[in-house]
Design a protein around this motif. Structure first.
Motif, mmCIF file in Angstrom:
data_model
loop_
_atom_site.group_PDB
_atom_site.id
_atom_site.type_symbol
_atom_site.label_atom_id
_atom_site.label_comp_id
_atom_site.label_asym_id
_atom_site.label_seq_id
_atom_site.Cartn_x
_atom_site.Cartn_y
_atom_site.Cartn_z
ATOM 1 N N VAL A 148 0.960 -1.187 -0.237
ATOM 2 C CA VAL A 148 0.093 -0.028 0.039
ATOM 3 C C VAL A 148 0.989 1.255 -0.176
ATOM 4 O O VAL A 148 0.619 2.691 -0.494
ATOM 5 C CB VAL A 148 -0.852 -0.130 1.102
ATOM 6 N N LEU A 149 2.080 1.597 0.427
ATOM 7 C CA LEU A 149 2.653 2.350 0.673
ATOM 8 C C LEU A 149 3.541 2.447 -0.319
ATOM 9 O O LEU A 149 3.317 3.755 -0.976
ATOM 10 C CB LEU A 149 3.827 1.722 1.523
ATOM 11 N N LEU A 150 4.159 1.270 -1.328
ATOM 12 C CA LEU A 150 4.309 1.746 -3.097
ATOM 13 C C LEU A 150 3.228 2.612 -3.731
ATOM 14 O O LEU A 150 3.377 3.160 -4.608
ATOM 15 C CB LEU A 150 4.395 0.091 -3.116
ATOM 16 N N MET A 151 2.002 1.775 -3.134
ATOM 17 C CA MET A 151 1.558 2.285 -3.556
ATOM 18 C C MET A 151 1.280 4.140 -3.923
ATOM 19 O O MET A 151 0.585 4.620 -5.172
ATOM 20 C CB MET A 151 -0.482 1.903 -3.882
ATOM 21 N N ALA A 152 0.612 4.286 -2.453
ATOM 22 C CA ALA A 152 0.414 5.833 -2.723
ATOM 23 C C ALA A 152 1.471 6.928 -2.727
ATOM 24 O O ALA A 152 1.246 7.749 -3.086
ATOM 25 C CB ALA A 152 0.541 5.987 -0.562
ATOM 26 N N VAL A 153 2.476 5.674 -2.873
ATOM 27 C CA VAL A 153 4.206 6.590 -3.813
ATOM 28 C C VAL A 153 3.855 7.165 -4.827
ATOM 29 O O VAL A 153 5.300 7.472 -5.361
ATOM 30 C CB VAL A 153 5.641 6.755 -2.857
ATOM 31 N N SER A 154 3.531 5.637 -5.364
ATOM 32 C CA SER A 154 4.351 5.609 -6.919
ATOM 33 C C SER A 154 3.724 7.361 -7.528
ATOM 34 O O SER A 154 4.804 7.259 -8.808
ATOM 35 C CB SER A 154 3.204 4.451 -7.714
ATOM 36 N N PRO A 155 2.399 7.630 -8.157
ATOM 37 C CA PRO A 155 2.110 8.688 -8.490
ATOM 38 C C PRO A 155 3.507 9.925 -7.964
ATOM 39 O O PRO A 155 3.478 10.674 -8.709
ATOM 40 C CB PRO A 155 1.222 9.675 -7.977
ATOM 41 N N LEU A 156 4.069 10.357 -6.711
ATOM 42 C CA LEU A 156 4.817 10.962 -6.647
ATOM 43 C C LEU A 156 6.056 10.794 -7.018
ATOM 44 O O LEU A 156 6.552 11.871 -7.752
ATOM 45 C CB LEU A 156 5.588 10.903 -5.054
ATOM 46 N N PHE A 157 6.991 9.182 -7.555
ATOM 47 C CA PHE A 157 7.832 9.092 -8.559
ATOM 48 C C PHE A 157 7.818 9.548 -9.940
ATOM 49 O O PHE A 157 8.452 10.224 -10.638
ATOM 50 C CB PHE A 157 8.314 8.323 -7.996
ATOM 51 N N SER A 158 6.427 9.540 -9.926
ATOM 52 C CA SER A 158 6.050 9.276 -11.927
ATOM 53 C C SER A 158 6.271 11.176 -11.979
ATOM 54 O O SER A 158 6.273 11.535 -12.790
ATOM 55 C CB SER A 158 4.720 9.330 -12.809
ATOM 56 N N GLY A 159 5.875 11.922 -10.441
ATOM 57 C CA GLY A 159 5.759 13.334 -10.945
ATOM 58 C C GLY A 159 7.484 13.808 -10.907
ATOM 59 O O GLY A 159 7.399 14.805 -11.565
ATOM 60 N N VAL A 160 7.859 13.480 -10.085
ATOM 61 C CA VAL A 160 9.043 13.166 -9.888
ATOM 62 C C VAL A 160 9.956 12.949 -11.133
ATOM 63 O O VAL A 160 11.007 14.145 -12.205
ATOM 64 C CB VAL A 160 10.558 13.184 -8.793
ATOM 65 N N SER A 161 10.024 12.470 -12.324
ATOM 66 C CA SER A 161 10.391 12.206 -13.428
ATOM 67 C C SER A 161 10.107 13.328 -14.781
ATOM 68 O O SER A 161 10.354 13.976 -14.938
ATOM 69 C CB SER A 161 9.693 10.395 -14.201
ATOM 70 N N ARG A 162 8.494 13.151 -14.181
ATOM 71 C CA ARG A 162 7.765 14.416 -14.717
ATOM 72 C C ARG A 162 9.164 15.998 -14.466
ATOM 73 O O ARG A 162 8.886 17.059 -15.984
ATOM 74 C CB ARG A 162 6.648 14.924 -15.212
ATOM 75 N N VAL A 163 9.330 16.246 -13.421
ATOM 76 C CA VAL A 163 9.751 17.662 -13.190
ATOM 77 C C VAL A 163 10.491 17.284 -13.809
ATOM 78 O O VAL A 163 11.751 18.943 -14.355
ATOM 79 C CB VAL A 163 9.575 17.966 -11.413
ATOM 80 N N ILE A 164 11.720 16.512 -13.658
ATOM 81 C CA ILE A 164 13.233 16.833 -14.171
ATOM 82 C C ILE A 164 12.705 16.968 -15.967
ATOM 83 O O ILE A 164 13.744 18.061 -15.976
ATOM 84 C CB ILE A 164 14.042 15.232 -13.854
ATOM 85 N N PRO A 208 4.849 21.310 -15.039
ATOM 86 C CA PRO A 208 4.002 20.784 -13.756
ATOM 87 C C PRO A 208 4.669 20.798 -12.132
ATOM 88 O O PRO A 208 5.568 20.212 -12.270
ATOM 89 C CB PRO A 208 3.499 19.121 -14.235
ATOM 90 N N GLY A 209 3.916 20.657 -11.580
ATOM 91 C CA GLY A 209 4.968 20.371 -10.267
ATOM 92 C C GLY A 209 5.303 18.982 -9.586
ATOM 93 O O GLY A 209 4.939 17.974 -10.441
ATOM 94 N N VAL A 210 4.862 18.443 -8.510
ATOM 95 C CA VAL A 210 5.425 16.987 -8.583
ATOM 96 C C VAL A 210 4.503 16.689 -8.033
ATOM 97 O O VAL A 210 4.154 14.714 -8.416
ATOM 98 C CB VAL A 210 6.514 17.291 -7.172
ATOM 99 N N LEU A 211 3.674 17.202 -7.764
ATOM 100 C CA LEU A 211 2.227 15.980 -7.144
ATOM 101 C C LEU A 211 1.481 16.147 -8.794
ATOM 102 O O LEU A 211 -0.021 15.957 -8.407
ATOM 103 C CB LEU A 211 1.299 17.577 -6.076
ATOM 104 N N GLN A 212 1.373 16.780 -9.471
ATOM 105 C CA GLN A 212 0.753 17.174 -10.647
ATOM 106 C C GLN A 212 0.330 15.323 -11.018
ATOM 107 O O GLN A 212 -1.707 15.451 -11.324
ATOM 108 C CB GLN A 212 1.246 16.789 -12.038
ATOM 109 N N GLU A 213 1.140 14.606 -10.752
ATOM 110 C CA GLU A 213 0.604 12.966 -11.097
ATOM 111 C C GLU A 213 -1.135 12.270 -9.934
ATOM 112 O O GLU A 213 -2.313 12.526 -10.862
ATOM 113 C CB GLU A 213 1.440 12.005 -10.780
ATOM 114 N N TYR A 214 -0.839 13.035 -8.867
ATOM 115 C CA TYR A 214 -1.745 12.970 -8.209
ATOM 116 C C TYR A 214 -3.359 13.438 -8.465
ATOM 117 O O TYR A 214 -4.139 13.031 -8.622
ATOM 118 C CB TYR A 214 -1.276 13.320 -6.200
#
Lengths: 316, 674
Positions: A19-35, A45-51
């Motif tokens: 569940v933790l993995l699932m909760a944080v996974s959009p965050l890491f996709s967000g990081v990719s998008r920011v980079i 977009p911001g880091v939280l855009q995926e959410y």
């Protein structure tokens, strides 16, 4: 053998981890998008855009083509379910695997096959040409990656003497680096395979609708699309987690104390962040390759895996 | 009743079914029902015969004088391996019999009674074959099996079926010749045709190797291993689907059974390179078999190529087991044989299921061409669900049965790589593992193609649009197999110990524990383990999490799911023809693996067989006039010349003949006077 209650505890711990993995996974996709945006010199977009995307899509109506069937409908759930199952078994936070009976290299590789199977089948089920081609390419890529992944993991398993990821993880965490060169080569080959599995350029562009990874999604919309996007992010995190579980044991909890678990979790998230940053940087410095030439590139990865095996045989 | 009694009952029921079907050729409806009922009962008797032996672990033997007592006693021996084979055959027999009640209606007026006859004989000969313990009876039954299945292959009676049948006949008999030679060599040493004497005979290594190779290629032809597979993709599609299921699910396993029987049971697998040969042929068969399957558009041909692949996987396990026996590595021997035998029964189940599913599709759509199918998932939902389970099982997706057996095969190969004594074994293990991994990925792609093209999307032709669900007897048969696929996967911890017993008996050692209540492990639980029930529960339960998320978010303002309109086509009007075809799905692979596809043309022995047949007929045509010229024509010419000479003295004038009489009298008088 473990007792009944400790089995339940570890099972719950594994599920919590999933569940933790699932909760944080959009965050890491967000990081990719920011980079990516930063490397393109865009605002981005911001880091939280995926959410935000996912939760917005979840409230939208889902419209499917009239020819689509059951597979199309159940695919998002199977996708997330399978990745949660893998995520629950891997020793990410602790040295020992939470669910040891699932954390076998071969089992995990074949669990990824379930993901691929349903993902591609849903593409065909939508009846769309692009989704169909995406499905075909997704599976072809799988065929090219599987030997690299299997051989590099096999080398590590041979060094430790067990195919159980928990055993490999504890053995590497303890001290044994019997064959450092072979391990390093296996690490590179496995990283290569993981990079492809994460759906990155030059093999894939995860954001482009007609490309491999999102190809089968061409027809998804609304709440269904939200779940599939989440599932894909989750897969990226789980694949990166598999790499970390095997090759990067530093900071993992050796016992089941509260402090060490918290430290392990934080360490895991930092390692994951590092992986995503590295992968994104590599991805954005490369150009997209032609699909039918992918086979030539993956030979490189397979070659490294073979080298790792040769080093293992010579005991280096 | 004892196991032998049940065996006799089963055989008797099959033979009665066959004869009744033959007698009722005027009344096909009754023939279909009665032959089905009798093979169903025979199958049940077969299961009852096999189970006690398997559960108790005690070998049952019986000896009768039989009609050929002068040189061959009718010896029956139900050891664990034979009982296991009887079980596999019987399970599929029961299922195919249930299936045939509705399916054979399609063949009414096209010789359904003959199918009932040959099918029952075919099953009877296989059941008897695995139980006999004498080379003479073995060969006779082997031939009976080949012949009756040959008649099943040509039952459609069209050109393709007859030609496929001929090829099958040729390769099957080329194989039996090799097997006979192998048995003859062993007979010379043992002095008896009993397998018991073969086992006791102490053959020199060179001769034993010759026997092994002869038997390996002879049985390999029957098993359809590469490069002797040419008959398989042609014979399976030609036969009726329930017969294809029997042939692919069971008959090719008789080939594997033969290799195990001769290589391990009779010869004791004493040389490590025998195992290497089996492993190498298995690995190559598996990769190339699935690669060629991907290029097929005919659903039954595609499944037939998958048989080549799965035989390869079984042989990999058997090969690893033989290496383990030869190098005195008990764990490797156990794991390899366990993986091989487990995959043997699994393949019988899921390939039987897939052939029956393909038969159901053909029954309704009257085509084997996948390119014009599509959308059957909605038209035939029960068939589609069962077929999907079969596809997942053969693609080795956890926690189904195909995965468990491949997992054990992986573990045996891993053990071989880790603990193999010499560098050859340490190299062979990883190579085989990589090939098995490629096979797995290719098989997944292939079955996404099969299921996706046939059952998903929209129908691609009118005849497919009209398809409806098949009758209950066919869906029941398919669902029985689908459930068994799940049971043998989830219940791995209960099944593995039974098969370990067989492996232990074959390799002549005591069984190591391979399972606890729920988990299976390769001999040592601390090494690694696999808990299929847990995986099953997790895979069923964890999708509920996104489902919860889905139902609790925005349920108030979200509109309901709808299906409307056509897929997106870049702004153009969508046409059904735009959806992906089976050919274009596999296109990237044809580019990536182009050399391997080219190799197929050179590897396939079918053209060679046809060429050799042509050469033979040519030679015969040339030899025939020679025979005439040298023997017949000289005789004819001599007779003619003689008659011309005789003509000289014949004028047709009676006065000349009177002169001859007088001349003869004078000559006689002169002779007597002298």
């Amino acid at each position: 053998m473990m007792t009944q209650s400790s089995f339940v505890v570890t099972l719950l711990a594994g599920l919590l981890q999933a569940v933790l993995l699932m909760a944080v996974s959009p965050l890491f996709s967000g990081v990719s998008r920011v980079i990516r945006a930063k490397m393109h010199s865009r605002q981005g977009p911001g880091v939280l855009q995926e959410y935000r995307d996912i939760f917005k899509l979840l409230t939208r109506q889902e419209v499917a083509p009239s020819c689509s069937g059951n597979i199309y409908r159940v695919m998002p759930f199977v996708l997330i379910g399978t990745m949660l199952a893998v995520g629950a078994t891997l020793p990410l936070v602790s040295q020992a695997a939470p669910i040891a009976a699932g954390a076998d290299l071969i089992t995990v590789v074949y669990m990824f096959a379930i993901f691929r199977f349903f993902f591609s089948l849903a593409g065909l089920d939508s009846g769309s040409t692009f989704a169909g081609i995406g499905a075909s390419r997704e599976l072809t890529l799988g065929i090219l990656v599987e030997p690299i992944l299997m051989l590099s993991l096999l080398v590590v398993a041979l060094i430790v003497g067990s195919t159980n990821i928990g055993n490999i993880s504890s053995s590497f965490a303890a001290e044994h680096w019997n064959a450092p060169t072979a391990t390093a080569m296996a690490l590179i080959a496995c990283a290569f395979a993981v990079f492809i599995e994460m759906g990155k350029i030059p093999f894939d562009v995860a954001e482009a609708e007609q490309e491999l990874q999102e190809g089968p999604l061409a027809e998804y919309s609304g709440s269904g699309l939200a779940l599939v996007k989440w599932g894909l992010s989750l897969k990226q995190v789980v694949v990166a987690g598999l790499f970390l579980a095997i090759f990067v044991p530093f900071g993992k909890a050796a016992d089941i104390g509260l402090v060490s678990i918290v430290v392990g979790t934080v360490a895991f998230l930092l390692k994951l962040l590092l992986i995503f940053v590295i992968a994104s940087v590599i991805e954005n410095t490369l150009a997209r390759g032609r699909f039918l030439l992918t086979g030539r590139v993956t030979w490189l990865g397979f070659g490294i895996a073979v080298l790792a095996f040769v080093f293992y045989l010579t005991g280096l | 009743m004892t196991a032998i009694c049940w065996l006799g009952t089963a055989l008797l029921l099959f033979v009665i079914g066959a004869l009744l079907s033959l007698l009722l050729n005027r009344n096909e409806g009754l023939a279909i029902k009665l032959s089905g009922v009798f093979s169903l009962l025979g199958g049940v008797a077969g299961v009852l015969c096999a189970l006690p032996v398997l559960l108790s672990g005690a070998t049952v033997t019986a000896e009768y004088a039989g009609p050929f007592a002068a040189f061959a006693h009718l010896t029956l021996r139900l050891d664990l391996l034979a009982a296991f084979m009887v079980l596999v055959i019987s399970i599929l027999t029961v299922v195919c019999a249930i299936y045939s009640f509705a399916y054979l209606e399609e063949y009414r007026g096209k010789g359904a009674w003959a199918m009932g006859f040959f099918m029952n004989l075919f099953i009877a000969s296989m059941v008897a074959l695995v139980a006999v313990d004498n080379a003479f009876y073995f060969i006779v039954l082997f031939e009976a099996m080949s012949l009756s299945s040959y008649f099943l292959v040509i039952s459609e009676q069209d050109d393709e079926a007859v030609s496929a049948g001929l090829l099958y006949f040729l390769i099957a008999h080329a194989g039996s010749v090799l097997i006979m030679l192998a048995f003859f060599l062993m007979y010379r040493h043992a002095g008896s045709l009993d397998f018991a004497a073969f086992r006791a005979a102490d053959m020199p290594v060179g001769e034993a190797s010759a026997v092994f190779l002869l038997a390996f290629f002879g049985f390999g032809a029957k098993a359809g291993m590469l490069p002797l597979h040419g008959w398989l993709p042609r014979a399976h599609p030609a036969a009726p689907s329930h017969a294809s299921a029997m042939m692919s699910g069971v008959m090719v396993k008789i080939g594997v059974f033969g290799i195990i029987k001769v290589g391990i049971d009779l010869l004791g697998a004493t040389e490590a390179w025998w195992g290497m040969v089996v492993l190498a042929f298995g690995a190559v068969s598996s990769v190339l078999g699935v690669l060629y399957a991907l290029a097929e558009h005919d659903i039954k041909r595609l499944l037939a190529y998958h048989t080549v692949e799965n035989i390869g996987i079984i042989l990999m396990g058997v090969g690893a087991g033989m290496i383990g026996m030869a190098t005195h590595h008990p764990l490797l021997a156990l794991l390899g044989l366990l993986g091989g035998l487990y995959h043997l029964i699994n393949h019988a189940l899921f390939k039987g299921l897939l052939f029956l599913g393909a038969g159901a599709v053909i029954y309704r759509t009257h085509t084997k061409n996948m390119e014009i199918m599509g959308g059957l998932g909605k038209l035939m939902p029960r068939t589609a669900m069962a077929f999907l389970i079969g596809c997942m099982a053969i693609s080795a997706l956890p926690p189904l049965n195909g995965f468990v057996s491949e997992w054990f095969t992986y573990q045996s190969l891993f053990t071989m790589s880790k603990e193999g004594g010499d560098i050859g074994l340490q190299l062979a293990g990883p190579i085989a593992i990589v090939m098995l991994a490629i096979t797995g990925a290719l098989a997944a792609m292939c079955f996404v193609k099969v299921y996706g093209i046939c059952f998903c999307g929209a129908p691609r032709s009118e005849q497919v649009e009209r398809a409806t669900e098949v009758p209950a007897s066919m869906t029941i048969a398919m669902w029985l197999l689908a459930l068994l696929c799940i049971v043998l996967g989830v219940g791995a911890a209960q099944v593995a110990p039974l098969i370990t017993q067989i492996a232990a008996e074959l390799s002549g050692q005591t069984a190591t524990s391979m399972a606890t209540a729920a988990t299976v492990f390769p001999g040592d639980v601390t090494q690694t383990s696999l808990n299929t029930p847990l995986l099953f529960i997790m895979l069923l339960a964890l999708p509920l999490l996104p489902l919860l998320l889905f139902s609790f978010t925005g349920k108030n303002n979200r509109l309901n799911f709808i299906q409307r309109g056509t897929p997106w086509a870049c702004g153009y009007g969508y046409e059904q023809r735009m959806s992906l075809t089976a050919g274009s799905f596999a296109q990237p692979l044809k580019v990536l693996f182009a050399p391997l596809y080219r190799m197929r043309k050179t590897l396939d022995p079918a053209p060679a067989f046809h060429r050799s047949l042509d050469v033979t007929t040519d030679a015969a045509a040339r030899v025939e006039p020679v025979w005439d010229d040298r023997i017949v024509m000289p005789v004819v010419g001599g007779v003619q010349r003689l008659s011309r000479v005789v003509q000289l003295i014949q004028y047709g004038d009676f006065r000349v003949y009177c002169l001859y009489v007088v001349a003869a009298l004078v000559v006689l008088l002169l002779v007597t006077m002298a």
